[in-house]
Design a protein around this motif. Sequence first.
Motif, PDB file in Angstrom:
ATOM      1  N   GLY A 108       0.799  -1.207   0.000  1.00 35.88           N
ATOM      2  CA  GLY A 108       0.000   0.000   0.000  1.00 35.88           C
ATOM      3  C   GLY A 108       0.839   1.267   0.000  1.00 35.88           C
ATOM      4  N   ALA A 109       2.072   1.174   0.477  1.00 40.65           N
ATOM      5  CA  ALA A 109       2.943   2.339   0.500  1.00 40.65           C
ATOM      6  C   ALA A 109       3.310   2.798  -0.900  1.00 40.65           C
ATOM      7  N   ARG A 110       3.127   1.918  -1.902  1.00 40.70           N
ATOM      8  CA  ARG A 110       3.462   2.280  -3.279  1.00 40.70           C
ATOM      9  C   ARG A 110       2.285   2.906  -4.007  1.00 40.70           C
ATOM     10  N   LEU A 111       1.133   2.993  -3.330  1.00 44.79           N
ATOM     11  CA  LEU A 111      -0.051   3.605  -3.918  1.00 44.79           C
ATOM     12  C   LEU A 111      -0.108   5.095  -3.611  1.00 44.79           C
ATOM     13  N   ARG A 112      -0.631   5.850  -4.560  1.00 42.02           N
ATOM     14  CA  ARG A 112      -0.871   7.276  -4.314  1.00 42.02           C
ATOM     15  C   ARG A 112      -1.989   7.746  -5.239  1.00 42.02           C
ATOM     16  N   LEU A 113      -2.576   8.884  -4.902  1.00 43.54           N
ATOM     17  CA  LEU A 113      -3.583   9.474  -5.762  1.00 43.54           C
ATOM     18  C   LEU A 113      -2.925  10.082  -6.991  1.00 43.54           C
ATOM     19  N   SER A 114      -3.594   9.995  -8.124  1.00 48.41           N
ATOM     20  CA  SER A 114      -3.079  10.592  -9.350  1.00 48.41           C
ATOM     21  C   SER A 114      -3.223  12.109  -9.307  1.00 48.41           C
ATOM     22  N   ARG A 115      -2.596  12.786 -10.229  1.00 48.07           N
ATOM     23  CA  ARG A 115      -2.721  14.247 -10.302  1.00 48.07           C
ATOM     24  C   ARG A 115      -4.158  14.649 -10.584  1.00 48.07           C
ATOM     25  N   ARG A 116      -4.835  13.858 -11.398  1.00 43.20           N
ATOM     26  CA  ARG A 116      -6.243  14.149 -11.691  1.00 43.20           C
ATOM     27  C   ARG A 116      -7.072  14.077 -10.415  1.00 43.20           C
ATOM     28  N   ALA A 117      -6.790  13.068  -9.590  1.00 47.87           N
ATOM     29  CA  ALA A 117      -7.566  12.889  -8.368  1.00 47.87           C
ATOM     30  C   ALA A 117      -7.356  14.040  -7.397  1.00 47.87           C
ATOM     31  N   ASP A 177     -10.629  -4.889  -8.791  1.00 50.00           N
ATOM     32  CA  ASP A 177      -9.395  -5.662  -8.927  1.00 50.00           C
ATOM     33  C   ASP A 177      -9.762  -7.083  -9.323  1.00 50.00           C
ATOM     34  N   ASP A 178      -8.752  -7.863  -9.670  1.00 50.11           N
ATOM     35  CA  ASP A 178      -9.034  -9.242 -10.067  1.00 50.11           C
ATOM     36  C   ASP A 178      -9.248 -10.139  -8.853  1.00 50.11           C
ATOM     37  N   VAL A 179      -8.327 -10.083  -7.871  1.00 47.07           N
ATOM     38  CA  VAL A 179      -8.400 -10.980  -6.717  1.00 47.07           C
ATOM     39  C   VAL A 179      -8.138 -10.207  -5.430  1.00 47.07           C
ATOM     40  N   ARG A 180      -8.929 -10.470  -4.413  1.00 48.37           N
ATOM     41  CA  ARG A 180      -8.633  -9.978  -3.070  1.00 48.37           C
ATOM     42  C   ARG A 180      -7.971 -11.114  -2.312  1.00 48.37           C
ATOM     43  N   THR A 181      -6.724 -10.879  -1.873  1.00 45.05           N
ATOM     44  CA  THR A 181      -5.998 -11.916  -1.131  1.00 45.05           C
ATOM     45  C   THR A 181      -6.038 -11.579   0.363  1.00 45.05           C
ATOM     46  N   THR A 182      -5.190 -10.680   0.812  1.00 41.35           N
ATOM     47  CA  THR A 182      -5.248 -10.251   2.213  1.00 41.35           C
ATOM     48  C   THR A 182      -6.128  -9.021   2.386  1.00 41.35           C
ATOM     49  N   GLY A 183      -6.395  -8.306   1.300  1.00 41.28           N
ATOM     50  CA  GLY A 183      -7.172  -7.076   1.379  1.00 41.28           C
ATOM     51  C   GLY A 183      -6.341  -5.850   1.667  1.00 41.28           C
ATOM     52  N   ALA A 184      -5.014  -6.010   1.844  1.00 44.12           N
ATOM     53  CA  ALA A 184      -4.158  -4.884   2.206  1.00 44.12           C
ATOM     54  C   ALA A 184      -4.152  -3.799   1.137  1.00 44.12           C
ATOM     55  N   SER A 185      -4.046  -4.199  -0.117  1.00 51.72           N
ATOM     56  CA  SER A 185      -3.987  -3.210  -1.196  1.00 51.72           C
ATOM     57  C   SER A 185      -5.307  -2.473  -1.347  1.00 51.72           C
ATOM     58  N   LEU A 186      -6.412  -3.203  -1.284  1.00 50.55           N
ATOM     59  CA  LEU A 186      -7.721  -2.565  -1.397  1.00 50.55           C
ATOM     60  C   LEU A 186      -7.987  -1.631  -0.214  1.00 50.55           C
ATOM     61  N   ASN A 187      -7.544  -2.022   0.981  1.00 50.94           N
ATOM     62  CA  ASN A 187      -7.707  -1.148   2.140  1.00 50.94           C
ATOM     63  C   ASN A 187      -6.901   0.135   1.977  1.00 50.94           C
ATOM     64  N   ALA A 188      -5.662   0.002   1.487  1.00 50.14           N
ATOM     65  CA  ALA A 188      -4.829   1.186   1.269  1.00 50.14           C
ATOM     66  C   ALA A 188      -5.455   2.097   0.215  1.00 50.14           C
ATOM     67  N   ALA A 189      -5.994   1.490  -0.844  1.00 52.96           N
ATOM     68  CA  ALA A 189      -6.639   2.276  -1.897  1.00 52.96           C
ATOM     69  C   ALA A 189      -7.884   2.981  -1.355  1.00 52.96           C
ATOM     70  N   ALA A 190      -8.651   2.288  -0.524  1.00 53.12           N
ATOM     71  CA  ALA A 190      -9.865   2.885   0.039  1.00 53.12           C
ATOM     72  C   ALA A 190      -9.526   4.084   0.916  1.00 53.12           C
ATOM     73  N   ARG A 191      -8.454   3.975   1.693  1.00 50.49           N
ATOM     74  CA  ARG A 191      -8.059   5.098   2.557  1.00 50.49           C
ATOM     75  C   ARG A 191      -7.686   6.319   1.719  1.00 50.49           C
ATOM     76  N   LEU A 192      -7.028   6.100   0.594  1.00 48.41           N
ATOM     77  CA  LEU A 192      -6.664   7.224  -0.277  1.00 48.41           C
ATOM     78  C   LEU A 192      -7.903   7.847  -0.913  1.00 48.41           C
ATOM     79  N   VAL A 193      -8.780   6.989  -1.425  1.00 52.70           N
ATOM     80  CA  VAL A 193      -9.972   7.484  -2.111  1.00 52.70           C
ATOM     81  C   VAL A 193     -10.888   8.250  -1.164  1.00 52.70           C
TER      82      VAL A 193
END
Length: 258
Positions: A189-198, A212-228
């Motif tokens: 999740g540390a590699r995720l960020r909002l785009s300039r458009r966002a 997304d295609d697959v939810r495994t641990t949910g860590a990436s989706l949780n990080a994305a949700a916090r940003l959004v």
Amino acid sequence: MADVARRLRQTREWLVAVERAWLGWSFAPPPRVLAETAWRPDEPAAFCPRCGSSVGYGEPTTRGCGSCRSRSVSTDCVVRLGAYTGPLREWVRAIKYRGWAEMADALGHRLGAAVARCLRAESGLDPGRAVVVPMPMPWQRRLYRGVDHAALIAAAAASELGVPRMPLLVMSNGPPQVSLTAGRRPSRGARLRLSRRAARLVLDGLPVVLVDDVRTTGASLNAAARLVRRLGPGRVVAGVLAVTDDPARRRAGEIADS
């Protein structure tokens, strides 16, 4: 009777082989594949709406299921088509690693329909006001894979919902999630960020669907949700083709099936 069925099956296989030779397709058309496997998306009662894990009858509560009650979850709910097993697992892998764009489109439309039902039934929201956001892929990985599978799935889901697809997230390059242990995946999740458009966008209470295609641990989706959530959405839904059940639940399912 059995001999007639065998001859019909052989004839059908021969016709498929001839069609493949004449048309040159690498994969069978998705409608044919889906019909022959008799696969259907899971009913909502088959999985936990909080984390997407497979559940038994009456298992989920308002606090989730046995897989997520003790965990922090940043999305409001998870919608899935099925568990990451059987034919669905093979189709997802073919989309991801062999560029099966037609199946990404077919399953993406089914995911869009499932999300629409969830928004109407559980949230009382208008699916036509949603914004679909694909989980991002680093451009380096997209370059050598030749396909952005989440973007393809999200485009089909957005088309089914009749809403825009907005690439509001960006991911810097790093090791693929499949190469990381479960303990190391939260750092992705540390590699995720909002785009300039966002950065210039305000969602003003609109529902957001992270695809997304697959939810495994949910860590990436949780990080994305916090940003959004910084953009002011009314609800954040994770829409995925499949969910990987935790090992204990998978073992219990295997024992039950044996």
